[in-house]
Design a protein around this motif. Structure first.
Motif, mmCIF file in Angstrom:
data_model
loop_
_atom_site.group_PDB
_atom_site.id
_atom_site.type_symbol
_atom_site.label_atom_id
_atom_site.label_comp_id
_atom_site.label_asym_id
_atom_site.label_seq_id
_atom_site.Cartn_x
_atom_site.Cartn_y
_atom_site.Cartn_z
ATOM 1 N N ILE A 302 -101.003 -30.867 16.720
ATOM 2 C CA ILE A 302 -99.883 -31.076 17.691
ATOM 3 C C ILE A 302 -98.750 -30.183 17.380
ATOM 4 N N GLU A 303 -97.929 -29.651 18.432
ATOM 5 C CA GLU A 303 -96.691 -29.242 18.232
ATOM 6 C C GLU A 303 -95.659 -29.580 19.117
ATOM 7 N N THR A 304 -94.469 -29.855 18.572
ATOM 8 C CA THR A 304 -93.375 -30.289 19.355
ATOM 9 C C THR A 304 -92.090 -29.212 18.931
ATOM 10 N N ALA A 305 -91.234 -29.007 19.618
ATOM 11 C CA ALA A 305 -90.309 -27.923 19.561
ATOM 12 C C ALA A 305 -89.007 -28.805 19.663
ATOM 13 N N LEU A 306 -87.929 -28.185 18.913
ATOM 14 C CA LEU A 306 -86.717 -28.500 18.693
ATOM 15 C C LEU A 306 -85.763 -27.725 19.204
ATOM 16 N N ILE A 307 -85.136 -27.696 20.552
ATOM 17 C CA ILE A 307 -84.323 -26.655 20.760
ATOM 18 C C ILE A 307 -82.769 -26.720 20.689
ATOM 19 N N ILE A 308 -82.178 -25.874 20.032
ATOM 20 C CA ILE A 308 -80.638 -25.854 20.087
ATOM 21 C C ILE A 308 -80.227 -24.921 20.913
ATOM 22 N N SER A 309 -79.450 -25.402 21.911
ATOM 23 C CA SER A 309 -78.971 -24.620 22.988
ATOM 24 C C SER A 309 -77.717 -23.447 22.257
ATOM 25 N N SER A 310 -77.067 -24.087 21.522
ATOM 26 C CA SER A 310 -76.111 -23.276 20.677
ATOM 27 C C SER A 310 -75.688 -23.649 19.123
ATOM 28 N N VAL A 311 -75.989 -22.959 18.509
ATOM 29 C CA VAL A 311 -75.821 -23.359 16.921
ATOM 30 C C VAL A 311 -74.365 -23.303 16.538
ATOM 31 N N THR A 312 -74.010 -24.487 16.042
ATOM 32 C CA THR A 312 -72.475 -24.630 15.381
ATOM 33 C C THR A 312 -72.637 -24.808 13.877
ATOM 34 N N PRO A 313 -71.341 -24.403 13.449
ATOM 35 C CA PRO A 313 -71.249 -24.410 11.943
ATOM 36 C C PRO A 313 -71.875 -25.709 11.123
ATOM 37 N N ASN A 314 -71.377 -27.103 12.210
ATOM 38 C CA ASN A 314 -71.557 -28.255 11.419
ATOM 39 C C ASN A 314 -73.212 -28.550 11.165
ATOM 40 N N LEU A 315 -74.067 -27.651 11.858
ATOM 41 C CA LEU A 315 -75.506 -28.047 11.591
ATOM 42 C C LEU A 315 -76.147 -27.096 10.447
ATOM 43 N N TYR A 316 -75.039 -26.285 9.730
ATOM 44 C CA TYR A 316 -75.603 -25.575 8.538
ATOM 45 C C TYR A 316 -75.734 -26.797 7.387
ATOM 46 N N GLY A 317 -76.848 -26.559 6.471
ATOM 47 C CA GLY A 317 -77.110 -27.677 5.553
ATOM 48 C C GLY A 317 -77.491 -28.891 5.906
ATOM 49 N N ILE A 318 -77.766 -29.240 7.046
ATOM 50 C CA ILE A 318 -78.152 -30.772 7.483
ATOM 51 C C ILE A 318 -79.611 -30.634 7.603
ATOM 52 N N GLU A 319 -80.192 -31.712 7.297
ATOM 53 C CA GLU A 319 -81.657 -31.795 7.100
ATOM 54 C C GLU A 319 -82.135 -32.183 8.372
ATOM 55 N N PHE A 320 -83.357 -31.400 8.636
ATOM 56 C CA PHE A 320 -83.797 -31.433 9.933
ATOM 57 C C PHE A 320 -85.425 -31.809 9.602
ATOM 58 N N GLN A 321 -85.815 -32.992 10.088
ATOM 59 C CA GLN A 321 -87.082 -33.628 9.536
ATOM 60 C C GLN A 321 -88.031 -33.900 10.771
ATOM 61 N N CYS A 322 -89.340 -33.159 10.567
ATOM 62 C CA CYS A 322 -90.476 -33.200 11.736
ATOM 63 C C CYS A 322 -91.229 -34.188 11.113
ATOM 64 N N VAL A 323 -91.440 -35.236 11.879
ATOM 65 C CA VAL A 323 -92.330 -36.182 11.433
ATOM 66 C C VAL A 323 -93.518 -36.577 12.316
ATOM 67 N N VAL A 324 -94.603 -36.788 11.506
ATOM 68 C CA VAL A 324 -95.894 -36.973 12.290
ATOM 69 C C VAL A 324 -96.674 -38.091 11.835
ATOM 70 N N ILE A 325 -96.918 -39.164 12.675
ATOM 71 C CA ILE A 325 -97.584 -40.164 12.378
ATOM 72 C C ILE A 325 -99.079 -40.625 13.003
ATOM 73 N N ASN A 326 -100.087 -40.959 12.290
ATOM 74 C CA ASN A 326 -101.294 -41.538 12.800
ATOM 75 C C ASN A 326 -101.448 -42.706 12.294
ATOM 76 N N ALA A 327 -102.701 -43.190 12.624
ATOM 77 C CA ALA A 327 -102.750 -44.854 12.331
ATOM 78 C C ALA A 327 -103.052 -44.729 10.718
#
Length: 559
Positions: A302-327
């Motif tokens: 499975i593949e899901t995209a996170l689109i950031i239309s314009s990167v800003t300085p406050n996004l540097y260093g923030i943790e982005f998590q991709c979560v996948v769950i099955n039963a």
């Protein structure tokens, strides 16, 4: 909604497009499965959706149908009057109650029409006393599912009104222990990680929301049936990003794709994938330029995209998590953004640019201050340094001499008064001026020839009338001087007493020297003897003269 239902609705819309405006198509008669029933408690917030809203965009997009109007009726005849900030109001294709009361119970009809098209459909609402059922619903028409994802329809309905709404979950009328670790909360759903037969039952979500300064409750229930027990097989696994760092420039648009192996659990095909930003769902994060898009689900991935239309300085260093769950389990991949590192080529280009700028600045500075730099260098490095070239004079002065001794010319005054006053009196140079320095009774030709050979420079003073006029003649002295300048390449200093425009009367040798090395133009007042020795004119003359033997303090005072 079943596929055959979509096809049937579209067909009804097209047929209804050409119906008379007074003969509304009643979708409740033709398609009774479209009719819905709603149950609510007294004092709860309620949202009734018009099922025709799914078809309105299609019907009103036909060329013959424009400006569709939506009207609500109660029990088939009473038109619902809605106003902003009133208890009953319209939100798009929905009718909202803040709050609902038992008197609101009845059959509501939503009617969409314009000049050529009309359709209607009934929605049933029953409002019961608030204390009758408390936190669970006994009604038989609750949603029925057999998947581990339990929706909260009340949260979906009111999320656009209050994005900070609070959700409490109940199972069979008892509070659900979310902290046990088998449940994952979603913005408007509950996900069960390890589904067993014991999980079957009635699930109710109680939603607390605020609207216009007041707090309301709303709820919806779902009946969960377990078809088969789960059997452990393979948990999900993140393929990318596992623990990645991505370079992104400020202002750039980036597309971060999360790809994962969905695993396998016998009896369950459900899988959930989503992004978290700083441990917050995309819907709740306060950055409006984030978008989550599901790309594909195939070949057990499975593949899901996170689109950031314009990167800003406050996004540097923030943790982005991709979560996948099955039963069976949950997998998390981490990603961080950082500013791009300057490349080696960028460093090289910057270095070359700085070097080029410094070189150009140095050349321009030297070109502009060349005379001052040379004079300062002489003052520092040639103090009292005696000359070893055997010359007796620093310069031999040649100027047009007046034939009439009683009427001296400007050249006479400059050569005999001003020039010696500065170069000899203040700068320490030794000049030879014929008519002033030759021994009495000596042969003129021999004195001129020998003295020029014993001089380091030749100073030619040029006047506007050249060497041939009524008062001045070109003497043998000039011939000898020009000969030495051209043949022996003796350094010559050409001084114009005024800016000369026409050199037609000058010898070709003078024209050649002027073209080769240029001239120095006098701009001072001949009546002033006390000239400034550090003026631009005298600096140019001293620059072309050999080094003097004054001490350091005297030389530096002239710079």
């Amino acid at each position: 909604m079943p596929p055959h239902l979509n096809t049937f609705i579209v067909a009804l819309i097209i047929i209804g497009t050409y119906a008379n405006a007074e003969n509304c198509i009643d979708f409740g008669v033709k398609t009774p499965w479209l009719q819905s029933r709603h149950f609510a408690y007294d004092g709860y917030a309620v949202l009734l959706k018009c099922p025709l809203g799914i078809t309105e965009n299609l019907s009103c997009s036909l060329p013959v149908h424009r400006s569709c109007n939506l009207t609500w009726f109660l029990n088939g005849s009473t038109q619902i009057t809605t106003e902003e900030h009133s208890r009953i109001s319209m939100q798009g294709y929905s009718l909202t109650f803040f709050p609902a009361v038992p008197a609101d119970s009845g059959t509501y009809t939503c009617e969409i029409r314009n000049s050529t098209y009309c359709s209607r459909l009934n929605v049933s609402l029953t409002v019961s006393p608030a204390l009758e059922y408390k936190t669970c619903s006994p009604f038989s028409d609750v949603s029925v599912i057999d998947t581990p994802e339990i929706p909260c329809q009340a949260a979906k309905d009111f999320l656009t009104i209050d994005r900070q709404l609070q959700i409490s979950w109940y199972k069979d009328c008892k509070p659900l222990q979310i902290s046990e670790g088998n449940y994952v909360l979603q913005p408007h759903a509950l996900f069960i990680l390890r589904l067993t037969r014991e999980d079957a039952g009635n699930y109710t979500c109680l939603v607390a929301l605020r609207n216009e300064g007041r707090t309301y409750n709303s709820s919806s229930s779902t009946q969960l049936y377990i078809i088969a027990d789960t059997q452990e097989n393979k948990p999900p696994q993140i393929i990318y990003p596992v623990n990645a760092t991505l370079e992104a420039a400020v202002g750039s648009k980036i597309n971060i794709s999360c790809k994962a192996f969905i695993g396998y659990v016998r009896g369950s095909s459900e899988v959930l994938q989503y992004w978290l930003v700083d441990n917050t769902f995309i819907e709740y994060y306060n950055f409006s330029q984030l978008e989550e898009v599901k790309i594909r689900e195939e070949n057990n991935t499975i593949e899901t995209a996170l689109i950031i239309s314009s990167v800003t300085p406050n996004l540097y260093g923030i943790e982005f998590q991709c979560v996948v769950i099955n039963a069976l389990a949950k997998a998390i991949g981490f990603l961080y953004l950082k500013p791009p590192e300057p490349s080696l080529l960028a460093h090289l280009l910057v270095g070359l640019a700085i070097f080029f700028f410094c070189a150009v600045s140095l050349v321009l500075t030297y070109s502009y201050f060349k005379i001052d730099i040379v004079l300062c260098y002489r003052a520092s490095c040639h103090v009292n340094k005696p000359s070893t070239d055997g010359k007796l004079y620093d310069a031999y002065v040649l100027y047009p001499k007046a034939e009439n001794k009683s009427a001296p010319t400007k050249a006479d005054f400059f050569a005999l008064e001003i020039l010696p006053h500065i170069l000899e009196g203040k700068c320490g140079y030794k000049l030879f001026i014929f008519g002033r320095d030759e021994p009495a009774g000596s042969a003129a030709v021999e004195i001129v020839e020998s003295t020029i050979r014993q001089s380091r420079r030749l100073i030619f003073i040029l006047t506007p009338d050249g060497f041939m006029d009524e008062q001045a003649t070109m003497t043998f002295e000039h011939h000898i001087g020009l000969y030495n300048a051209l043949v022996t390449e003796m350094k010559v200093i050409l001084i114009e007493l005024e800016k000369l425009k026409d050199f037609a009367t000058f010898p070709e040798s003078i024209k050649h020297l002027r073209k080769k090395q240029g001239t120095i133009t006098w701009t001072g007042d001949l009546a002033m003897k006390s000239q400034m020795s550090n003026s631009c004119f005298w600096k140019k003359v001293r620059y072309n003269m050999p080094p003097t033997t004054l001490n350091t303090s005297e030389l530096l005072s002239l710079v």
